[in-house]
Structure formats: structure tokens, C-alpha cells
Design a protein around this motif. Structure first.
Motif, PDB file in Angstrom:
ATOM      1  N   HIS A  13       0.815  -1.209   0.000  1.00  0.00           N
ATOM      2  CA  HIS A  13       0.000   0.000   0.000  1.00  0.00           C
ATOM      3  C   HIS A  13       0.851   1.262   0.000  1.00  0.00           C
ATOM      4  O   HIS A  13       0.405   2.302  -0.470  1.00  0.00           O
ATOM      5  N   ILE A  14       2.060   1.185   0.560  1.00  0.00           N
ATOM      6  CA  ILE A  14       2.896   2.389   0.566  1.00  0.00           C
ATOM      7  C   ILE A  14       3.837   2.454  -0.634  1.00  0.00           C
ATOM      8  O   ILE A  14       4.334   3.527  -0.951  1.00  0.00           O
ATOM      9  N   ASN A  15       4.055   1.328  -1.307  1.00  0.00           N
ATOM     10  CA  ASN A  15       4.937   1.336  -2.474  1.00  0.00           C
ATOM     11  C   ASN A  15       4.513   2.357  -3.535  1.00  0.00           C
ATOM     12  O   ASN A  15       5.375   3.035  -4.096  1.00  0.00           O
ATOM     13  N   PRO A  16       3.203   2.516  -3.845  1.00  0.00           N
ATOM     14  CA  PRO A  16       2.832   3.544  -4.829  1.00  0.00           C
ATOM     15  C   PRO A  16       3.230   4.958  -4.387  1.00  0.00           C
ATOM     16  O   PRO A  16       3.619   5.782  -5.225  1.00  0.00           O
ATOM     17  N   PHE A  17       3.182   5.249  -3.085  1.00  0.00           N
ATOM     18  CA  PHE A  17       3.609   6.558  -2.589  1.00  0.00           C
ATOM     19  C   PHE A  17       5.119   6.729  -2.762  1.00  0.00           C
ATOM     20  O   PHE A  17       5.589   7.795  -3.157  1.00  0.00           O
ATOM     21  N   LEU A  18       5.877   5.669  -2.454  1.00  0.00           N
ATOM     22  CA  LEU A  18       7.332   5.731  -2.593  1.00  0.00           C
ATOM     23  C   LEU A  18       7.731   5.881  -4.054  1.00  0.00           C
ATOM     24  O   LEU A  18       8.594   6.706  -4.394  1.00  0.00           O
ATOM     25  N   LYS A  94       7.829  27.907   0.353  1.00  0.00           N
ATOM     26  CA  LYS A  94       6.734  27.142   0.959  1.00  0.00           C
ATOM     27  C   LYS A  94       5.758  26.674  -0.105  1.00  0.00           C
ATOM     28  O   LYS A  94       5.289  25.527  -0.076  1.00  0.00           O
ATOM     29  N   SER A  95       5.444  27.550  -1.042  1.00  0.00           N
ATOM     30  CA  SER A  95       4.529  27.188  -2.127  1.00  0.00           C
ATOM     31  C   SER A  95       5.107  26.059  -2.979  1.00  0.00           C
ATOM     32  O   SER A  95       4.405  25.113  -3.336  1.00  0.00           O
ATOM     33  N   ALA A  96       6.402  26.145  -3.287  1.00  0.00           N
ATOM     34  CA  ALA A  96       7.056  25.098  -4.092  1.00  0.00           C
ATOM     35  C   ALA A  96       7.024  23.756  -3.374  1.00  0.00           C
ATOM     36  O   ALA A  96       6.685  22.727  -3.970  1.00  0.00           O
ATOM     37  N   LEU A  97       7.363  23.757  -2.084  1.00  0.00           N
ATOM     38  CA  LEU A  97       7.370  22.501  -1.329  1.00  0.00           C
ATOM     39  C   LEU A  97       5.966  21.925  -1.185  1.00  0.00           C
ATOM     40  O   LEU A  97       5.770  20.709  -1.291  1.00  0.00           O
ATOM     41  N   SER A  98       4.980  22.788  -0.970  1.00  0.00           N
ATOM     42  CA  SER A  98       3.592  22.320  -0.880  1.00  0.00           C
ATOM     43  C   SER A  98       3.152  21.704  -2.200  1.00  0.00           C
ATOM     44  O   SER A  98       2.479  20.663  -2.225  1.00  0.00           O
ATOM     45  N   GLU A  99       3.543  22.337  -3.297  1.00  0.00           N
ATOM     46  CA  GLU A  99       3.186  21.801  -4.614  1.00  0.00           C
ATOM     47  C   GLU A  99       3.868  20.462  -4.857  1.00  0.00           C
ATOM     48  O   GLU A  99       3.294  19.565  -5.459  1.00  0.00           O
ATOM     49  N   LEU A 100       5.092  20.305  -4.365  1.00  0.00           N
ATOM     50  CA  LEU A 100       5.771  19.014  -4.462  1.00  0.00           C
ATOM     51  C   LEU A 100       4.930  17.941  -3.772  1.00  0.00           C
ATOM     52  O   LEU A 100       4.722  16.853  -4.319  1.00  0.00           O
ATOM     53  N   GLY A 101       4.416  18.256  -2.574  1.00  0.00           N
ATOM     54  CA  GLY A 101       3.542  17.317  -1.862  1.00  0.00           C
ATOM     55  C   GLY A 101       2.304  16.983  -2.673  1.00  0.00           C
ATOM     56  O   GLY A 101       1.908  15.812  -2.770  1.00  0.00           O
ATOM     57  N   ASN A 102       1.679  17.989  -3.277  1.00  0.00           N
ATOM     58  CA  ASN A 102       0.504  17.752  -4.125  1.00  0.00           C
ATOM     59  C   ASN A 102       0.836  16.833  -5.296  1.00  0.00           C
ATOM     60  O   ASN A 102       0.067  15.922  -5.621  1.00  0.00           O
ATOM     61  N   MET A 103       1.970  17.074  -5.948  1.00  0.00           N
ATOM     62  CA  MET A 103       2.355  16.258  -7.108  1.00  0.00           C
ATOM     63  C   MET A 103       2.604  14.810  -6.700  1.00  0.00           C
ATOM     64  O   MET A 103       2.163  13.878  -7.383  1.00  0.00           O
ATOM     65  N   ILE A 104       3.326  14.627  -5.599  1.00  0.00           N
ATOM     66  CA  ILE A 104       3.616  13.268  -5.128  1.00  0.00           C
ATOM     67  C   ILE A 104       2.314  12.533  -4.817  1.00  0.00           C
ATOM     68  O   ILE A 104       2.103  11.398  -5.246  1.00  0.00           O
ATOM     69  N   MET A 105       1.430  13.192  -4.077  1.00  0.00           N
ATOM     70  CA  MET A 105       0.190  12.532  -3.661  1.00  0.00           C
ATOM     71  C   MET A 105      -0.766  12.313  -4.839  1.00  0.00           C
ATOM     72  O   MET A 105      -1.442  11.291  -4.904  1.00  0.00           O
ATOM     73  N   GLY A 106      -0.839  13.269  -5.749  1.00  0.00           N
ATOM     74  CA  GLY A 106      -1.699  13.099  -6.920  1.00  0.00           C
ATOM     75  C   GLY A 106      -1.247  11.937  -7.777  1.00  0.00           C
ATOM     76  O   GLY A 106      -2.058  11.134  -8.241  1.00  0.00           O
ATOM     77  N   LEU A 154       9.524  10.120   4.506  1.00  0.00           N
ATOM     78  CA  LEU A 154       8.076   9.968   4.380  1.00  0.00           C
ATOM     79  C   LEU A 154       7.569   9.148   5.550  1.00  0.00           C
ATOM     80  O   LEU A 154       8.140   8.112   5.885  1.00  0.00           O
ATOM     81  N   TYR A 155       6.503   9.653   6.163  1.00  0.00           N
ATOM     82  CA  TYR A 155       5.856   8.965   7.272  1.00  0.00           C
ATOM     83  C   TYR A 155       4.431   8.648   6.836  1.00  0.00           C
ATOM     84  O   TYR A 155       3.721   9.528   6.360  1.00  0.00           O
ATOM     85  N   PHE A 156       4.033   7.408   7.016  1.00  0.00           N
ATOM     86  CA  PHE A 156       2.713   6.955   6.615  1.00  0.00           C
ATOM     87  C   PHE A 156       1.901   6.554   7.847  1.00  0.00           C
ATOM     88  O   PHE A 156       2.304   5.667   8.583  1.00  0.00           O
ATOM     89  N   LEU A 157       0.789   7.242   8.056  1.00  0.00           N
ATOM     90  CA  LEU A 157      -0.183   6.871   9.085  1.00  0.00           C
ATOM     91  C   LEU A 157      -1.462   6.570   8.330  1.00  0.00           C
ATOM     92  O   LEU A 157      -2.318   7.441   8.146  1.00  0.00           O
ATOM     93  N   LEU A 158      -1.564   5.377   7.836  1.00  0.00           N
ATOM     94  CA  LEU A 158      -2.669   5.019   6.951  1.00  0.00           C
ATOM     95  C   LEU A 158      -3.336   3.735   7.396  1.00  0.00           C
ATOM     96  O   LEU A 158      -2.693   2.849   7.962  1.00  0.00           O
ATOM     97  N   LYS A 159      -4.612   3.637   7.090  1.00  0.00           N
ATOM     98  CA  LYS A 159      -5.333   2.381   7.281  1.00  0.00           C
ATOM     99  C   LYS A 159      -6.368   2.278   6.168  1.00  0.00           C
ATOM    100  O   LYS A 159      -6.800   3.285   5.606  1.00  0.00           O
ATOM    101  N   LEU A 160      -6.751   1.058   5.889  1.00  0.00           N
ATOM    102  CA  LEU A 160      -7.796   0.843   4.881  1.00  0.00           C
ATOM    103  C   LEU A 160      -9.145   1.100   5.533  1.00  0.00           C
ATOM    104  O   LEU A 160      -9.369   0.709   6.674  1.00  0.00           O
TER     105      LEU A 160
END
Length: 161
Positions: A13-18, A94-106, A154-160
Motif C-alpha cells: 500500500h505504501i509502495n505507490p507513494f514511494l 513554501k509554495s514550491a514545497l507544498s506543490e511538491l507534496g501535491n504532485m507526489i500525492m496526486g 516519508l511517514y505513513f499513518l494510513l489504514k484501509l
């Protein structure tokens, strides 16, 4: 929800994020990373880093935190801004780093959708300075992405759901 068991998160489940983080860092920042040692912890952030928290909703819920030491945050922001020197984490950085987060998650959401798992992401929250965040009721999975100038954690706090 297909073949996924409720609540149980696995490395699959975390491999796609990595994979997404590695692809985006390579494409946008020209940073080639290697996956470091996976570990588990209740402490997400401790010290004075720059961090981005993104929420995950849908068939998987929780948060993903992207954490940078200050020097790495400046390096990544500079690379996102086509090499413009970054001496402080100002509004543009800050805007650049936030956008990086958006791109990774999208990108991760797309990869997960290809595996029949639908998620949505919340807008990023960026924090910095002397901070300690912990999750006493949930263990996070920590994965560092190592490159020549440091690491992006990267820290993952996820559950299905």
C-alpha cells in the motif's frame, strides 16, 4: 474495495507513494533517490524540520507526512524553482514545497487507482520550526529517500477504510 482487507496496511500500500515520490523528485527536482531502511515509530516529527502533512480519504484514510531537514528543504525548493538560490523558506519556497507534496500525492492516487484502490487527498499543510508531532494511537511507517545532499523522509499513518 477488492482484495484489500479492512484496516490492514502493507508495504504494497505504501509502495505507490514511494514510487511516486521517487518519480516526482527525479522529474521535477532532478534528484535520484534510493529507498532507505523502513522503520516504525509513534513520533513523526521531532526537532526543527520543514514538513508537509497531507490527508488521505476514501478507501484508505490517514496522513502522509513529508519531512525535510532545513538544508534539504532549501535544496529541494531551489531545484523546484529552476535553480534559483533559496536561502530561507519564504512564501515562494513554501509554495514550491507544498506543490511538491501535491504532485507526489496526486501521482500516488493515480498509481493506487490503477490497483483498484481509490483515494482523495487533502490540501497540504506546511509547518516548520521547533516541532514535535506524535501519534500515540497509531504507529507510523517511516521511509527515508536518500540522495547525495541528504534525505526526504516519508511517514505513513494510513489504514484501509
Amino acid at each position: 474495495m477488492g482484495i484489500y482487507m479492512a484496516g490492514i496496511i502493507s508495504v504494497n500500500h505504501i509502495n505507490p507513494f514511494l514510487l511516486s515520490a521517487q518519480q516526482i523528485l527525479a522529474q521535477v527536482c532532478n534528484i535520484q533517490t534510493k529507498v532507505g531502511q523502513l522503520s516504525k515509530d509513534n513520533v513523526l516529527i521531532d526537532g526543527e524540520p520543514v514538513f508537509i502533512i497531507l490527508g488521505v480519504t476514501g478507501e484508505m484514510t490517514g496522513q502522509v507526512c513529508i519531512v525535510f531537514d532545513m538544508a534539504v528543504a532549501k535544496d529541494v525548493a531551489s531545484r523546484m524553482m529552476m535553480g534559483m538560490p533559496v536561502t530561507e523558506i519564504d512564501d515562494m519556497a513554501k509554495s514550491a514545497l507544498s506543490e511538491l507534496g501535491n504532485m507526489i500525492m496526486g501521482n500516488a492516487a493515480t498509481l493506487l487507482a490503477n490497483n483498484d484502490l481509490t483515494i482523495d487527498i487533502t490540501p497540504p499543510t506546511l509547518g516548520m520550526g521547533a516541532t514535535k508531532l506524535s501519534s500515540p494511537n497509531m504507529t507510523s511507517i517511516k521511509v527515508p529517500l536518500l540522495y547525495e545532499s541528504g534525505e526526504v523522509r516519508l511517514y505513513f499513518l494510513l489504514k484501509l477504510a
